[in-house]
Motif scaffolding. Structure first.
Motif, PDB file in Angstrom:
ATOM      1  N   ARG A  49       0.847  -1.199   0.000  1.00  0.00           N
ATOM      2  CA  ARG A  49       0.000   0.000   0.000  1.00  0.00           C
ATOM      3  C   ARG A  49       0.879   1.245   0.000  1.00  0.00           C
ATOM      4  NH1 ARG A  49      -2.339  -3.309   4.076  1.00  0.00           N
ATOM      5  NH2 ARG A  49      -4.515  -3.918   3.708  1.00  0.00           N
ATOM      6  N   THR A  50       0.366   2.316  -0.565  1.00  0.00           N
ATOM      7  CA  THR A  50       0.974   3.635  -0.422  1.00  0.00           C
ATOM      8  C   THR A  50       0.037   4.483   0.418  1.00  0.00           C
ATOM      9  OG1 THR A  50       2.145   3.518  -2.533  1.00  0.00           O
ATOM     10  CG2 THR A  50       1.749   5.712  -1.630  1.00  0.00           C
ATOM     11  N   TYR A  51       0.591   5.144   1.425  1.00  0.00           N
ATOM     12  CA  TYR A  51      -0.211   6.007   2.301  1.00  0.00           C
ATOM     13  C   TYR A  51       0.101   7.472   2.016  1.00  0.00           C
ATOM     14  CZ  TYR A  51      -0.742   1.718   5.085  1.00  0.00           C
ATOM     15  OH  TYR A  51      -1.012   0.441   5.501  1.00  0.00           O
ATOM     16  N   ALA A  52      -0.929   8.295   2.081  1.00  0.00           N
ATOM     17  CA  ALA A  52      -0.788   9.749   2.013  1.00  0.00           C
ATOM     18  C   ALA A  52      -1.218  10.302   3.369  1.00  0.00           C
ATOM     19  CB  ALA A  52      -1.654  10.322   0.894  1.00  0.00           C
ATOM     20  N   ILE A  53      -0.254  10.804   4.141  1.00  0.00           N
ATOM     21  CA  ILE A  53      -0.500  11.247   5.517  1.00  0.00           C
ATOM     22  C   ILE A  53      -0.503  12.772   5.572  1.00  0.00           C
ATOM     23  CG2 ILE A  53       0.314  11.134   7.903  1.00  0.00           C
ATOM     24  CD1 ILE A  53       1.736   8.520   7.196  1.00  0.00           C
ATOM     25  N   ARG A  54      -1.568  13.328   6.145  1.00  0.00           N
ATOM     26  CA  ARG A  54      -1.696  14.774   6.290  1.00  0.00           C
ATOM     27  C   ARG A  54      -2.006  15.104   7.751  1.00  0.00           C
ATOM     28  NH1 ARG A  54      -2.828  17.404   1.281  1.00  0.00           N
ATOM     29  NH2 ARG A  54      -3.724  19.122   2.451  1.00  0.00           N
ATOM     30  N   GLY A  55      -1.675  16.340   8.135  1.00  0.00           N
ATOM     31  CA  GLY A  55      -1.975  16.737   9.499  1.00  0.00           C
ATOM     32  C   GLY A  55      -1.255  18.012   9.895  1.00  0.00           C
ATOM     33  N   PRO A  56      -1.293  18.347  11.179  1.00  0.00           N
ATOM     34  CA  PRO A  56      -0.708  19.599  11.673  1.00  0.00           C
ATOM     35  C   PRO A  56       0.802  19.493  11.854  1.00  0.00           C
ATOM     36  CG  PRO A  56      -1.694  18.393  13.499  1.00  0.00           C
ATOM     37  CD  PRO A  56      -2.005  17.600  12.255  1.00  0.00           C
ATOM     38  N   TRP A  57       1.526  19.465  10.738  1.00  0.00           N
ATOM     39  CA  TRP A  57       2.979  19.289  10.788  1.00  0.00           C
ATOM     40  C   TRP A  57       3.667  20.366  11.624  1.00  0.00           C
ATOM     41  CZ3 TRP A  57       4.290  14.684   9.302  1.00  0.00           C
ATOM     42  CH2 TRP A  57       3.576  14.037   8.283  1.00  0.00           C
ATOM     43  N   ARG A  58       3.206  21.592  11.514  1.00  0.00           N
ATOM     44  CA  ARG A  58       3.895  22.695  12.193  1.00  0.00           C
ATOM     45  C   ARG A  58       3.683  22.686  13.712  1.00  0.00           C
ATOM     46  NH1 ARG A  58       6.122  26.017   8.628  1.00  0.00           N
ATOM     47  NH2 ARG A  58       5.363  25.965   6.462  1.00  0.00           N
ATOM     48  N   ARG A  59       2.802  21.805  14.183  1.00  0.00           N
ATOM     49  CA  ARG A  59       2.591  21.692  15.610  1.00  0.00           C
ATOM     50  C   ARG A  59       3.734  20.958  16.304  1.00  0.00           C
ATOM     51  NH1 ARG A  59      -2.322  18.058  16.970  1.00  0.00           N
ATOM     52  NH2 ARG A  59      -0.677  16.498  17.248  1.00  0.00           N
ATOM     53  N   GLY A  60       4.562  20.292  15.526  1.00  0.00           N
ATOM     54  CA  GLY A  60       5.647  19.489  16.095  1.00  0.00           C
ATOM     55  C   GLY A  60       6.925  19.619  15.283  1.00  0.00           C
ATOM     56  N   PRO A  61       7.859  18.689  15.492  1.00  0.00           N
ATOM     57  CA  PRO A  61       9.212  18.836  14.946  1.00  0.00           C
ATOM     58  C   PRO A  61       9.410  18.387  13.493  1.00  0.00           C
ATOM     59  CG  PRO A  61       9.105  16.936  16.390  1.00  0.00           C
ATOM     60  CD  PRO A  61       7.780  17.603  16.492  1.00  0.00           C
ATOM     61  N   LEU A  62       8.399  17.825  12.831  1.00  0.00           N
ATOM     62  CA  LEU A  62       8.586  17.399  11.459  1.00  0.00           C
ATOM     63  C   LEU A  62       8.044  18.416  10.457  1.00  0.00           C
ATOM     64  CD1 LEU A  62       7.656  13.590  11.771  1.00  0.00           C
ATOM     65  CD2 LEU A  62       9.907  14.692  11.933  1.00  0.00           C
TER      66      LEU A  62
END
Length: 495
Positions: free
Chosen positions: A482-495
């Motif tokens: 499978r290929t996953y596309a992950i989205r979210g609040p990146w700027r809330r943490g270190p990545l």
């Protein structure tokens, strides 16, 4: 596992240069954290907080555990019909992200490490009637174009076929396409029509549904069990990793005659620590120590292994080249090349010694900095002290914001690695992030579906989406890739 693969999307602009520099600082902070013997934070205190099992937005399956606020979609599951009518192959591995052909789209070029027998129809990468290197080849690449707004696949198709065991690779110079690598040296003796163990080009522009690129091996770049590559944009030199389990592996440099035409040939070389023959980088190393480097030429980069010719590694070792163990992900940034040794290090995983007598560790991250004229410097920037911190790093990805993501490929059979979020699985693989502020490793994702590795991690050019593969089975349809596309609040943490 590219790449770091694989995974040189940060070079070339001021913004990405800054991110690259921040990522180097992250590795330094991580090395300091490990050297000080600091205890890891309790679960959920570092990174983005505690993980929980999350259902996919488009399938409803619980396949990943992620921090609160993050979601994912499943793209290109094994068996799904593609735009060219071919079922999505098995064994999703190395991958890179490129700008799409339309606004708001991204193109992914994805390897398939298919390990079935010659001509087997099970999960193969195959377009009937297309130009391909080996008529019996079962591996290759697929290309997906994804709409970043809707998360839907616009089109996907076979972009290269006729190869085998396509593990990792790396971006071509100026991001003109993908270099896909065969992690094997099999040939006619194993039932294939042609010799294998080569690198192939997959142009970004050209392949279309039903019309994959012609697969032509770049023989001057070496015949060995390739893993990943990284290109120095200043010189066009291509750095290559080798993953031949149970034997000493080399770190290679290819100096092309024409950086824009790798088929024109060049010189293949193997790294040597200056003044020391056969330097053993696999264990007994000190993080931060600077080792001066020179390069030894591989006189026969396309050896007749069937006729008993010495391998590329044997040629280099005979000239005093350095020894590594299971080199995998490879990435260029901040003026240097970072690469993973999946099983290097002094902390051992408990497995029996390999054919060469080496007992595998939990992993290392190295950095090579080219010299102004030649040579350069080799530095061990991190070595895992145990499985909880990092177990068998494969792909290494530097994020647009200066963080680092490592894909685990749990290689140990003696050291069980269960996880409370994945009951019933013995060896669980994770995405591990590194905190730029404190250098502390933290869990970002857990594969709760099966025990296959994560691979091919890469961010969309706009930094909004992390794409990553779940390998699945390499010789059967189950478990699926499978290929996953992950989205979210990146700027809330270190990545």
């Amino acid at each position: 596992m590219t790449a770091l693969d694989r995974r040189s999307f940060l070079g070339g602009t001021l913004a990405t240069g800054l991110a690259s520099g921040l990522a180097v600082q992250t590795l330094g902070a991580h090395a300091a954290w490990a050297a000080d013997g600091r205890r890891p934070s309790r679960p959920g205190e570092a990174g983005y907080g505690a993980l929980r099992r999350v259902a996919s937005r488009n399938t409803g399956e619980e396949l990943l555990a992620l921090p609160a606020g993050f979601s994912y979609s499943v793209l290109g599951r094994t068996g799904t019909p593609m735009s060219d009518g071919v079922p999505t192959p098995i064994a999703h591995d190395g991958m890179a992200a490129f700008p799409g052909t339309r606004r708001h789209t991204v193109r992914l070029v994805r390897n398939h490490e298919v390990r079935t027998g010659p001509g087997s129809p099970t999960g193969r990468v195959h377009v009937p009637g297309s130009a391909r290197y080996d008529e019996l080849g079962v591996g290759g690449t697929t290309t997906l174009e994804v709409d970043l707004r809707s998360g839907e696949v616009v089109r996907h198709f076979v972009s290269l076929n006729g190869t085998i065991v396509n593990c990792a690779g790396g971006m071509m110079l100026h991001r003109r396409g993908w270099l896909t690598c065969e992690e094997t040296t099999a040939g006619p003796a194993q039932g294939w029509q042609r010799k294998h163990g080569y690198i192939f080009e997959v142009p970004l522009d050209g392949p279309e549904p039903g019309r994959p690129a012609a697969s032509m091996p770049l023989t001057a770049m070496g015949r060995f069990s390739h893993e990943a590559v990284a290109v120095d944009p200043r010189t066009g030199y291509v750095y290559e990793t080798e993953d031949d389990a149970g034997r000493p592996d080399g770190f290679y440099r290819f100096r092309p005659r024409d950086p824009r035409d790798l088929s024109a040939g060049g010189v293949l070389e193997m790294l040597k620590v200056r003044g020391v023959d056969g330097y053993d980088c696999r264990e007994g190393q000190t993080m931060g120590a600077r080792l001066p480097v020179e390069w030894v030429r591989i006189d026969d980069p396309d050896p007749d292994l069937e006729g008993g010719a010495p391998t590329c590694a044997q040629q280099g070792l005979a000239k005093g080249a350095a020894k590594f163990n299971r080199l995998e992900g490879c990435w260029y940034g901040d003026g240097g090349v970072f690469f993973n040794s999946t099983s290097g290090g002094d902390a051992k995983n408990g497995d029996a010694p390999g054919a060469d007598g080496y007992r595998e560790g939990y992993g290392q991250v190295w950095r090579y900095v080219p010299g102004r004229r030649d040579g350069g410097t080799l530095v061990l920037v991190y070595e895992s002290p145990g499985r909880k911190e990092l177990d068998s790093p494969d792909n290494l990805t530097f994020t647009p914001r200066g963080g680092i993501v490592l894909c685990e490929d749990d290689a140990g059979s003696a050291d069980a690695d269960p996880h409370p979020l994945a009951p019933g699985l013995v060896n669980v693989n994770r995405l591990i992030g590194l905190d730029p502020r404190r250098g502390e490793p933290f869990e970002f994702a857990v594969n709760v579906a099966d025990d296959s590795e994560f691979a091919g991690a890469c961010f969309s050019p706009d930094g909004s989406t992390l794409f990553v593969n779940q390998l699945g089975a390499t010789a059967s349809l189950d478990p699926p890739g499978r290929t996953y596309a992950i989205r979210g609040p990146w700027r809330r943490g270190p990545l």
